[in-house]
Design an enzyme around this catalytic site. Sequence first.
Site, PDB file in Angstrom:
ATOM      1  N   GLY A   1     -71.657  81.262  63.915  1.00  0.00           N
ATOM      2  CA  GLY A   1     -70.953  80.929  65.158  1.00  0.00           C
ATOM      3  C   GLY A   1     -70.461  79.621  64.921  1.00  0.00           C
ATOM      4  O   GLY A   1     -70.595  78.786  63.886  1.00  0.00           O
TER       5      GLY A   1
ATOM      6  N   GLY B   1     -70.348  76.379  65.511  1.00  0.00           N
ATOM      7  CA  GLY B   1     -71.420  75.404  65.540  1.00  0.00           C
ATOM      8  C   GLY B   1     -70.903  73.961  65.969  1.00  0.00           C
ATOM      9  O   GLY B   1     -71.369  73.156  66.339  1.00  0.00           O
TER      10      GLY B   1
ATOM     11  N   LYS C   1     -62.334  71.135  67.170  1.00  0.00           N
ATOM     12  CA  LYS C   1     -63.254  71.215  66.389  1.00  0.00           C
ATOM     13  C   LYS C   1     -63.870  69.525  66.191  1.00  0.00           C
ATOM     14  O   LYS C   1     -63.110  68.769  66.245  1.00  0.00           O
ATOM     15  CB  LYS C   1     -62.587  71.356  64.896  1.00  0.00           C
ATOM     16  CG  LYS C   1     -63.637  71.601  63.906  1.00  0.00           C
ATOM     17  CD  LYS C   1     -62.942  72.360  62.833  1.00  0.00           C
ATOM     18  CE  LYS C   1     -63.933  72.386  61.594  1.00  0.00           C
ATOM     19  NZ  LYS C   1     -63.292  73.048  60.450  1.00  0.00           N
TER      20      LYS C   1
ATOM     21  N   ASP D   1     -74.842  68.538  63.995  1.00  0.00           N
ATOM     22  CA  ASP D   1     -74.675  67.876  65.284  1.00  0.00           C
ATOM     23  C   ASP D   1     -73.275  68.174  66.112  1.00  0.00           C
ATOM     24  O   ASP D   1     -73.016  67.476  67.159  1.00  0.00           O
ATOM     25  CB  ASP D   1     -74.314  66.307  64.995  1.00  0.00           C
ATOM     26  CG  ASP D   1     -73.507  65.981  63.737  1.00  0.00           C
ATOM     27  OD1 ASP D   1     -72.718  67.092  63.505  1.00  0.00           O
ATOM     28  OD2 ASP D   1     -73.416  64.935  63.219  1.00  0.00           O
ATOM     29  N   GLY D   2     -72.678  69.133  65.518  1.00  0.00           N
ATOM     30  CA  GLY D   2     -71.643  69.752  66.386  1.00  0.00           C
ATOM     31  C   GLY D   2     -70.232  68.785  66.103  1.00  0.00           C
ATOM     32  O   GLY D   2     -69.254  68.949  66.872  1.00  0.00           O
TER      33      GLY D   2
ATOM     34  N   ARG E   1     -63.170  86.305  63.079  1.00  0.00           N
ATOM     35  CA  ARG E   1     -63.425  86.234  61.710  1.00  0.00           C
ATOM     36  C   ARG E   1     -64.068  87.644  61.333  1.00  0.00           C
ATOM     37  O   ARG E   1     -64.405  88.364  62.089  1.00  0.00           O
ATOM     38  CB  ARG E   1     -64.318  85.132  61.240  1.00  0.00           C
ATOM     39  CG  ARG E   1     -64.004  84.045  61.664  1.00  0.00           C
ATOM     40  CD  ARG E   1     -64.965  83.193  62.637  1.00  0.00           C
ATOM     41  NE  ARG E   1     -64.248  81.959  63.197  1.00  0.00           N
ATOM     42  CZ  ARG E   1     -63.796  80.735  62.444  1.00  0.00           C
ATOM     43  NH1 ARG E   1     -64.453  80.779  61.108  1.00  0.00           N
ATOM     44  NH2 ARG E   1     -63.442  79.705  62.923  1.00  0.00           N
TER      45      ARG E   1
ATOM     46  N   ASP F   1     -67.218  84.256  57.061  1.00  0.00           N
ATOM     47  CA  ASP F   1     -67.199  83.525  58.166  1.00  0.00           C
ATOM     48  C   ASP F   1     -65.752  82.849  58.426  1.00  0.00           C
ATOM     49  O   ASP F   1     -65.287  82.289  59.514  1.00  0.00           O
ATOM     50  CB  ASP F   1     -68.474  82.814  58.789  1.00  0.00           C
ATOM     51  CG  ASP F   1     -68.666  81.639  57.737  1.00  0.00           C
ATOM     52  OD1 ASP F   1     -68.985  82.181  56.727  1.00  0.00           O
ATOM     53  OD2 ASP F   1     -68.878  80.577  58.084  1.00  0.00           O
ATOM     54  N   ASN F   2     -65.344  82.538  57.148  1.00  0.00           N
ATOM     55  CA  ASN F   2     -64.281  81.637  56.971  1.00  0.00           C
ATOM     56  C   ASN F   2     -62.733  82.631  56.598  1.00  0.00           C
ATOM     57  O   ASN F   2     -62.057  82.126  56.151  1.00  0.00           O
ATOM     58  CB  ASN F   2     -64.288  80.705  55.891  1.00  0.00           C
ATOM     59  CG  ASN F   2     -65.706  79.714  56.298  1.00  0.00           C
ATOM     60  OD1 ASN F   2     -65.679  79.415  57.571  1.00  0.00           O
ATOM     61  ND2 ASN F   2     -65.996  78.968  55.308  1.00  0.00           N
TER      62      ASN F   2
HETATM   63  P1  AMP Z   1     -68.212  76.322  57.417  1.00  0.00           P
HETATM   64  O1  AMP Z   1     -68.528  76.810  56.254  1.00  0.00           O
HETATM   65  O2  AMP Z   1     -67.640  74.903  57.205  1.00  0.00           O
HETATM   66  O3  AMP Z   1     -67.183  77.057  57.952  1.00  0.00           O
HETATM   67  O4  AMP Z   1     -69.567  76.108  58.067  1.00  0.00           O
HETATM   68  C1  AMP Z   1     -70.547  77.206  58.319  1.00  0.00           C
HETATM   69  C2  AMP Z   1     -71.236  77.155  59.588  1.00  0.00           C
HETATM   70  O5  AMP Z   1     -71.671  75.952  59.921  1.00  0.00           O
HETATM   71  C3  AMP Z   1     -70.249  77.454  60.791  1.00  0.00           C
HETATM   72  O6  AMP Z   1     -71.057  78.278  61.628  1.00  0.00           O
HETATM   73  C4  AMP Z   1     -69.982  76.044  61.350  1.00  0.00           C
HETATM   74  O7  AMP Z   1     -69.891  76.156  62.793  1.00  0.00           O
HETATM   75  C5  AMP Z   1     -71.265  75.368  61.080  1.00  0.00           C
HETATM   76  N1  AMP Z   1     -71.290  73.863  61.036  1.00  0.00           N
HETATM   77  C6  AMP Z   1     -70.691  73.259  60.041  1.00  0.00           C
HETATM   78  N2  AMP Z   1     -70.561  71.998  60.182  1.00  0.00           N
HETATM   79  C7  AMP Z   1     -71.327  71.730  61.362  1.00  0.00           C
HETATM   80  C8  AMP Z   1     -71.786  70.620  62.364  1.00  0.00           C
HETATM   81  N3  AMP Z   1     -71.534  69.347  61.853  1.00  0.00           N
HETATM   82  N4  AMP Z   1     -72.312  70.839  63.540  1.00  0.00           N
HETATM   83  C9  AMP Z   1     -72.767  72.092  63.737  1.00  0.00           C
HETATM   84  N5  AMP Z   1     -72.283  73.138  62.993  1.00  0.00           N
HETATM   85  C10 AMP Z   1     -71.636  73.006  61.634  1.00  0.00           C
HETATM   86 MG    MG Z   2     -66.391  78.000  59.152  1.00  0.00          MG
END
Ligand code: AMP
Ligand code: MG
Length: 531
Positions: free
Chosen positions: A110, A112, A133, A145-146, A210, A280-281
């Site tokens: 999701g 995040g 973002k 931490d979002g 996605r 998811d990407n």
């Molecule tokens: P990514 O592979 O970078 O696309 O991220 C995989 C998952 O981790 C996705 O659900 C993102 O929303 C979550 N995510 C990555 N970095 C953070 C962050 N700093 N805080 C919260 N969720 C994150």
């Molecule tokens: Mg992602």
Amino acid sequence: MNKALNLKTLDSLAIGAEFVSGLPGDPVTDNYTRQVPSACYSFVNPVAFPKARLIACSEDMLATLGLDPTECGTDLFTQVFSGTRLLSDMRPHACCYGGHQFGHWAGQLGDGRAINLGEVTSADGQHWALQLKGAGPTPYSRSADGLAVLRSSIREFLCSEAMHHLGIPTTRALSLIGTGESVVRDMFYDGHPKREPGAVVCRVAPSFVRFGSFEIFAARKEHDILKQLADFTIARDFPHLGQPGKDTYQAWFREICLRTADLMVHWMRVGFVHGVMNTDNMSITGLTIDYGPYGWLESYDPDWTPNTTDFEGRRYRFGNQPMIALWNLVQLANAIYPLIGETGPLESVLEEYKKHYENGWLDMMRAKLGFATAQPGDEALALDLVGLFRLAETDMTLFFRHLGEVVEAETPEQAMAHLAPAFYGEGPGNDARLAFEQWLGRYQARLQQEHSPDDARLAAMNRVNPLYVLRNYLAQLAIDKSEQGDHSGVHELMEVLKNPYTEQAGKAHLAGKRPDWARTRPGCSMLSCSS
Ligand code: AMP
Ligand code: MG
């Protein structure tokens, strides 16, 4: 409203909420980390950053949205696109999706650290979702931490706009805003956490849905929501496919496969390595999405990946991307199978992906080589060239750019001289030089079949072989300056990358080979998922 040009101010921008009004949401509105069943999204408010400052804005995206160019200089703009203030019709939400990460089902992921603000319709009728973002945690943040750091936000901002100007389908970026607050990150996950400046990027795309958006409902056996999301996506982003039904779902999957194949051809054309092709990407509309530890090939190496998190298996290495895209499409096929109830149609489309990619790759290579016609030996000629790159460290971008200078009537030795700027180190050794010259002789013979003047061929090649790409070290130099408060490097790159195929006066320093110091410097050749 600026009536003359029909440009809007931010506060007069009509914001739609079709995603939230058309799909089931999470009834829980408190913002804490949790599993969110039976919902496509959760409502969540961004955090406020009272010290936020605009770093950069894409004028092109601003214009596409119909906003007056002066709007990005307003306090309201910075407040809205840092998440600090909401416009009245915004219904901020984070989306639920799952995904396969590095080949394994990871369950719920999701948004995040992404918060969707709503949708804007541009003058041409295209809808654009606006998404922040790095504007704070959501129910999908898991243990994180979002937030986002400046370095990764600069990389996303610059690269998404650069990809657009290269003519490659991508999510866009409207703005890059410094939060004025710091974020702690352990860049290489090796026990060295550091405070870094925080930032928020406003991303823009017709859809942020996605492959994993469908996978989560299939995994949870929530087939009714799976169907709702598919029907919503088709109606909004594939309206030409018609009413939902088995045939439409199959046509939809076919179009996703073909768009994904086309995207892979583009990535291979410019030497882009995404770095984290988890499901998811992967965008359902065939866009490049989620710029993380991506990189651009400098020396041509099909085994290269910039992502240190993937060094062991190199799953997402340059040469593996088309195959991984297919693997991801298989996961999507599994996810939407309940809508179709038969494997045959999905399998035949997956076969078509392979053909479509192979044909697309060959057509793309013909264009890179300057061939307007198709001749029987072209595939061998293209493959042999790729093989030659193993013999000498060759800059992919510069090689193809200089190949256009080859004159049909000169000797292969003379032709080779044009390519000298493309080689690293001392250049090719004797054997390699001979092999390149031999290939150039074949290439020149092939050019004779084209009956096209040298200058016309050069012009055509320059339209597909970029001169300026966001080389990893160039992005890092701009980041280094920005972290010290000087954003001129970001602005310069943004401007030059608007015209990647056109040589620009005074910009030779952005078109050169990677310098030696950048070979091993973190951020230049090595990146992690930490962002
Ligand atoms: P990514 O592979 O970078 O696309 O991220 C995989 C998952 O981790 C996705 O659900 C993102 O929303 C979550 N995510 C990555 N970095 C953070 C962050 N700093 N805080 C919260 N969720 C994150
Ligand atoms: Mg992602």
